[in-house]
Design a protein around this motif. Structure first.
Motif, mmCIF file in Angstrom:
data_model
loop_
_atom_site.group_PDB
_atom_site.id
_atom_site.type_symbol
_atom_site.label_atom_id
_atom_site.label_comp_id
_atom_site.label_asym_id
_atom_site.label_seq_id
_atom_site.Cartn_x
_atom_site.Cartn_y
_atom_site.Cartn_z
ATOM 1 N N GLY B 187 -48.951 64.329 54.990
ATOM 2 C CA GLY B 187 -48.903 63.633 56.272
ATOM 3 C C GLY B 187 -48.170 64.397 57.345
ATOM 4 N N ILE B 188 -47.787 65.636 57.056
ATOM 5 C CA ILE B 188 -47.032 66.381 58.076
ATOM 6 C C ILE B 188 -47.890 66.594 59.327
ATOM 7 N N GLY B 189 -49.224 66.623 59.140
ATOM 8 C CA GLY B 189 -50.119 66.788 60.289
ATOM 9 C C GLY B 189 -50.058 65.615 61.250
ATOM 10 N N SER B 190 -49.682 64.420 60.754
ATOM 11 C CA SER B 190 -49.561 63.268 61.641
ATOM 12 C C SER B 190 -48.129 63.071 62.092
ATOM 13 N N LYS B 191 -47.260 64.003 61.715
ATOM 14 C CA LYS B 191 -45.841 63.790 61.996
ATOM 15 C C LYS B 191 -45.313 64.741 63.075
ATOM 16 N N VAL B 192 -45.484 66.033 62.890
ATOM 17 C CA VAL B 192 -44.814 66.980 63.784
ATOM 18 C C VAL B 192 -45.795 67.556 64.800
ATOM 19 N N ASN B 193 -45.263 68.153 65.839
ATOM 20 C CA ASN B 193 -46.163 68.854 66.749
ATOM 21 C C ASN B 193 -46.235 70.327 66.367
ATOM 22 N N ARG B 194 -47.383 70.924 66.606
ATOM 23 C CA ARG B 194 -47.688 72.230 66.027
ATOM 24 C C ARG B 194 -46.759 73.343 66.542
ATOM 25 N N SER B 195 -46.436 73.308 67.829
ATOM 26 C CA SER B 195 -45.563 74.358 68.373
ATOM 27 C C SER B 195 -44.218 74.351 67.650
ATOM 28 N N TRP B 196 -43.701 73.129 67.436
ATOM 29 C CA TRP B 196 -42.432 73.048 66.721
ATOM 30 C C TRP B 196 -42.559 73.664 65.339
ATOM 31 N N LEU B 197 -43.671 73.350 64.656
ATOM 32 C CA LEU B 197 -43.863 73.806 63.282
ATOM 33 C C LEU B 197 -43.882 75.339 63.210
ATOM 34 N N VAL B 198 -44.566 75.965 64.179
ATOM 35 C CA VAL B 198 -44.617 77.427 64.167
ATOM 36 C C VAL B 198 -43.208 77.995 64.357
ATOM 37 N N VAL B 297 -41.108 65.552 66.273
ATOM 38 C CA VAL B 297 -42.083 64.594 65.747
ATOM 39 C C VAL B 297 -42.719 63.819 66.891
ATOM 40 N N ASN B 298 -43.862 63.206 66.605
ATOM 41 C CA ASN B 298 -44.470 62.385 67.646
ATOM 42 C C ASN B 298 -43.929 60.954 67.591
ATOM 43 N N LEU B 299 -44.048 60.271 68.704
ATOM 44 C CA LEU B 299 -43.451 58.943 68.856
ATOM 45 C C LEU B 299 -43.963 57.949 67.827
ATOM 46 N N ARG B 300 -45.268 58.046 67.551
ATOM 47 C CA ARG B 300 -45.868 57.066 66.661
ATOM 48 C C ARG B 300 -45.253 57.176 65.267
ATOM 49 N N TRP B 301 -45.072 58.404 64.811
ATOM 50 C CA TRP B 301 -44.475 58.591 63.491
ATOM 51 C C TRP B 301 -43.036 58.081 63.502
ATOM 52 N N LEU B 302 -42.291 58.434 64.553
ATOM 53 C CA LEU B 302 -40.883 58.048 64.632
ATOM 54 C C LEU B 302 -40.728 56.526 64.562
ATOM 55 N N GLY B 330 -36.719 49.917 71.619
ATOM 56 C CA GLY B 330 -35.636 50.488 72.415
ATOM 57 C C GLY B 330 -35.076 51.745 71.791
ATOM 58 N N VAL B 331 -34.816 51.681 70.473
ATOM 59 C CA VAL B 331 -34.247 52.848 69.788
ATOM 60 C C VAL B 331 -35.177 54.049 69.928
ATOM 61 N N VAL B 332 -36.481 53.819 69.726
ATOM 62 C CA VAL B 332 -37.443 54.916 69.819
ATOM 63 C C VAL B 332 -37.493 55.452 71.254
ATOM 64 N N ALA B 333 -37.495 54.528 72.229
ATOM 65 C CA ALA B 333 -37.541 54.962 73.628
ATOM 66 C C ALA B 333 -36.309 55.783 73.969
ATOM 67 N N TYR B 334 -35.156 55.339 73.471
ATOM 68 C CA TYR B 334 -33.915 56.060 73.749
ATOM 69 C C TYR B 334 -33.951 57.453 73.136
ATOM 70 N N MET B 335 -34.374 57.532 71.871
ATOM 71 C CA MET B 335 -34.421 58.844 71.208
ATOM 72 C C MET B 335 -35.382 59.770 71.935
ATOM 73 N N ASN B 336 -36.483 59.193 72.407
ATOM 74 C CA ASN B 336 -37.483 59.992 73.103
ATOM 75 C C ASN B 336 -36.949 60.554 74.419
ATOM 76 N N SER B 337 -36.055 59.774 75.060
ATOM 77 C CA SER B 337 -35.541 60.260 76.342
ATOM 78 C C SER B 337 -34.354 61.193 76.167
#
Lengths: 159, 647
Positions: B187-198, B297-302, B330-337
């Motif tokens: 499931g890592i493909g649905s979790k992280v963004n590719r640039s970060w992974l590289v 990671v992307n928001l949806r996974w978080l 709220g927690v997710v929004a805060y972490m995202n910002s």
């Protein structure tokens, strides 16, 4: 005539054997006179890998003492023994500055061990210094003193 | 005829002299010189020390099959007066073993039967056990002491801890070491963004400095191919599915976002994420750094992960917080910002290789990613690295030093290998862990202790069998859900980030535990690791407390204390005057910050516990730094009585 020749031959043989003997004593007397200092040097010259770690600066006792000191003592006496641990500001009287060379020199090892073992109240000082005799073993007390004494050596680098 | 006689005479004389050389050599031998020098040195000392009888000394340790002549020259080993003498006469440091019982070479290595300086150190041809350099000495403790922590050998213990932390058993066979849990890549493909992974694959420590994942020194191409390959793993184990994000997180006005972020900020602090997770290097040490997580990671996974961590990583030690929907958003929004990596470098553009899947699979197998991470459909490869079970007995001729130019010894080989793994050949696969000198040395010490020497079984100290305590029923489910073992120990299982709960009900009062779950606070304000607010329901708290009251209790710790004015007054005096307890504990704002505050201790602790604890704190918590004051029964009772008046 013949006996003179024999004597000469004997003499030659004697010389040869002396030479032989001299050659074979390469490790002999010459080393004994300065035995101890030589061996210390050659021990240092032994290859010991990369010398950047704690074991190079400290003896076994001091190393053991450092771990004990860090766990039990440093909260008040500070990591460098200056009496400035985080708990020191709430104490009155303040913890002893263990890096004070003159003060520390006035005590024998036995007295220092006694102070740690019996605590402040055991040596007529402030009871705020607890007694560690119930927690630390005899050997551990010696280790910690071996380490504490290093603070007062001014030229030393603490690592 | 006469000539023959002369020759005979000459040759006999020659033989006589030759024969005389051997006793003379013995007479002028090195060790005799040391012994004579020793007898001279001790004459000058004020203490009376027995002079040595000239002759070779030998220790024979039958049970270990050791014959050592070291004591021939090391003459002052047991003389305390010779602490500062020059070698070889210096006394041996205090250790827990008597060398007469164990011999010298069992710990120090070297050639025990030799009687000259050079030969005994073993730095001679055909002797593959040269004397241990000082900084690797503790390796010898590891030959017999197989337990995880050897208190008297801190470097060895650190090494063993690091071997577990860096999961060496993932690739190497190591006796008694288990693979550690590492996040699964399903499931890592649905979790992280590719640039970060590289970026991460190329250099994990650039993302955060304490990353455990090593640097595989991949080329740009390799990193891109592995990233492409891993991004195809879109589905999670157990068929877990990501729920869609709440609409507020996708579209919201500025004011709505501001309120959300504010709620999130409060909840995040209450839930004490920082107890386990560091944020840009500050905080706990149990879990990964969250300082830049929104760029990883992307928001949806978080959102889904915080909602139910074990759903996506079944064995992760993260509690499921009981946030309501609004708080979670709220927690997710805060972490995202807040937790964004503003410096993240965009990796150079890359056109995917048409054969990226096949090539990626080959690379993943080559570097044995599966050694640590679970990946769907990829089999657990056999141990990839060499077997390290007996590395300490590796012969020098088996080692390829390559062109490294380091000194030819096993210890410096292992040290260099750990520091820069590909020094000896560029074809090696071992990744770079970027260890400090001290860490590399500690691991080398732990590895050097793995020898194939025959040690009698009765002398070996085996590790304690791991505790298998698994609570069952409702309580067991809650413990699993809240990941209590991640911080607390119960009956020998779990971490010791927080307190050992084995005797909790004997220690604390029921009402206090009950209240503590609702409003956790720190007994020691200086600690980073504090109990989080898990937002448990009343029912759940009741389940936890009921179980604890039945199981986490010891009958031997229930004592009634006689409380009267006289004992209380006596206890107060003992507390403040005689034992100076105030240097560590606070009462009414006075005192130190090392121990917990004792302000309302009577409403927190049971009297029986205080009494037994005072008498021997380390019996209940061996790691406690509370001094053992050897209180008499009366003193302990008086202090307990005094403390029980502090409501």
């Amino acid at each position: 005539m013949r006996s003179i020749k024999m004597k000469r031959d004997l003499l030659i043989v004697f010389y040869i054997s002396m030479i032989l003997f001299n050659c074979s004593r390469e490790n002999g007397l010459s080393q004994t006179s300065s035995a101890s200092s030589d061996s210390v040097k050659s021990l240092d010259a032994l290859d010991v890998g990369l010398a950047t770690t704690i074991s190079i600066h400290f003896t076994y006792e001091q190393r053991q003492g450092k771990y004990i000191y860090t766990k039990y003592c440093s909260v008040c006496h500070g990591m460098e023994g200056k009496g400035d641990g985080f708990n020191a500001f709430s104490l009155d009287p303040k913890p002893r500055d263990l890096s004070n060379e003159q003060y520390m020199k006035s005590f024998t090892d036995d007295r220092l061990v006694e102070t740690v073992r019996e605590g402040g109240r055991g040596v007529n000082r402030s009871p705020l210094m607890p007694s560690w005799g119930g927690r630390l073993t005899k050997d551990e007390l010696l280790y910690v003193i071996a380490y504490v004494k290093k603070f007062a050596v001014s030229t030393d680098t603490h690592k | 005829m006469n000539k023959l006689r002369i020759y005979f005479a000459i040759s006999s004389v020659v033989f006589l002299f030759v024969l005389a050389i051997s006793p003379l050599k013995d007479f002028f031998s090195e060790w005799r010189g040391y012994q004579l020098a020793y007898n001279e040195i001790i004459k000058e000392l004020p203490q009376r020390i027995q002079p040595v009888d000239i002759g070779i000394k030998q220790l024979w340790v039958r049970k270990l099959d050791v014959v050592d002549r070291c004591t021939t020259c090391h003459l002052g080993l047991k003389e305390k007066a010779l602490v500062n003498a020059k070698e070889p006469f210096r006394s041996h440091p205090h250790i827990y073993h008597d060398f007469e019982e164990f011999g010298c070479t069992i710990c120090h290595n070297g050639q025990g039967s030799a009687t000259s300086y050079k030969e005994s150190k073993g730095k001679v041809k055909y002797w593959d056990k040269p004397i241990f350099p000082r900084e690797y000495m503790e390796a010898s403790c590891g030959k017999c002491h197989k337990e995880q922590v050897v208190i008297q050998a801190p470097i060895l213990s650190l090494g063993r801890k690091l071997i577990n932390e860096y999961n060496c058993a993932g690739c190497h066979k190591l006796e008694g070491r288990q693979r550690q849990w590492v996040p699964s890549l399903n499931g890592i493909g649905s979790k992280v963004n590719r640039s970060w992974l590289v970026n991460w694959l190329k250099n994990p420590k650039a993302y955060f400095a304490t990353a455990k994942m090593p640097n595989f020194q991949l080329s740009d191409d390799e990193a891109n191919t592995i990233a492409d390959f891993l991004m195809t793993f879109k589905s999670f184990s157990n068929n877990a599915i990501l729920e869609p994000l709440p609409s507020l997180l996708i579209q919201s006005s500025e004011s709505q976002t501001a309120t959300l972020v504010e709620i999130g900020s409060t909840r995040l602090r209450e839930s004490r994420c920082i107890s386990c997770h560091p944020f840009n290097g500050k905080g706990g040490y149990v879990a990964t750094d969250l300082g830049k997580v929104a760029s990883k990671v992307n928001l949806r996974w978080l959102y889904n992960y915080i909602k139910n961590p074990k759903h996506f990583q079944p064995n992760v030690e993260m509690p499921r917080y009981r946030f309501n929907n609004n708080d979670l958003t709220g927690v997710v929004a805060y972490m995202n910002s807040e937790y964004v990596d503003f410096d993240m470098a965009e990796p150079p553009s890359h056109t995917p290789d048409p054969l990226y899947y096949e090539k990626g699979l080959v690379l993943v197998k080559k570097y044995n990613c599966r050694g640590c991470h679970e990946i769907e459909n990829i089999k657990n490869s056999e141990e990839l690295g060499p077997d390290l079970s007996f590395i300490g007995s590796k012969k020098l001729y088996e080692i390829d030093f390559g062109l490294s130019g380091i000194s030819q010894s096993l210890s410096s080989y292992i040290f260099t290998k750990l520091k820069s793994p590909r020094t000896f050949s560029s074809k090696m696969k071992m990744p770079n862990y970027e260890l400090s000198d001290e860490q590399a040395q500690a691991i080398a010490v732990a590895l050097l202790g793995n020898t194939s020497e025959q040690i009698p079984e009765e002398l070996k100290i085996k590790p304690k069998p791991a505790s298998t305590f698994t609570p069952q029923g409702k309580f067991g489910k809650l413990v699993n859900d809240l990941a209590c073992f991640g911080c607390h120990t119960m009956f020998g299982r779990g971490r010791l980030v927080a307190t050992d709960l084995t005797l909790e009900a004997s220690m604390a009062k029921q009402e206090w535990i009950d209240h503590y779950f609702k409003v956790p606070y720190s007994l020691r304000p200086i600690l980073t690791e504090r109990m989080p607010n898990l937002f448990l329901s009343d029912d759940e708290i009741k389940t936890l407390v009921d179980y604890m009251e039945k199981v986490f209790i010891a009958d031997s710790l229930t004592n009634d204390i006689l409380i009267n004015e006289a004992t209380v007054a006596k206890g107060k005096l003992l507390y403040s005057e005689k034992y100076g307890c105030g240097s560590c504990h606070q009462i009414n704002g006075k005192g130190g910050f090392v121990g917990p505050t004792l302000d309302k201790v009577a409403s927190r602790l049971q009297p029986g516990w205080i009494l037994h604890w005072l008498k021997n704190p380390q019996a209940y918590k061996p790691e406690s730094i509370e001094p053992n004051n050897n209180f008499t029964d009366h003193e302990a009772e008086a202090i307990t009585a005094y403390l029980m008046t502090l409501h």
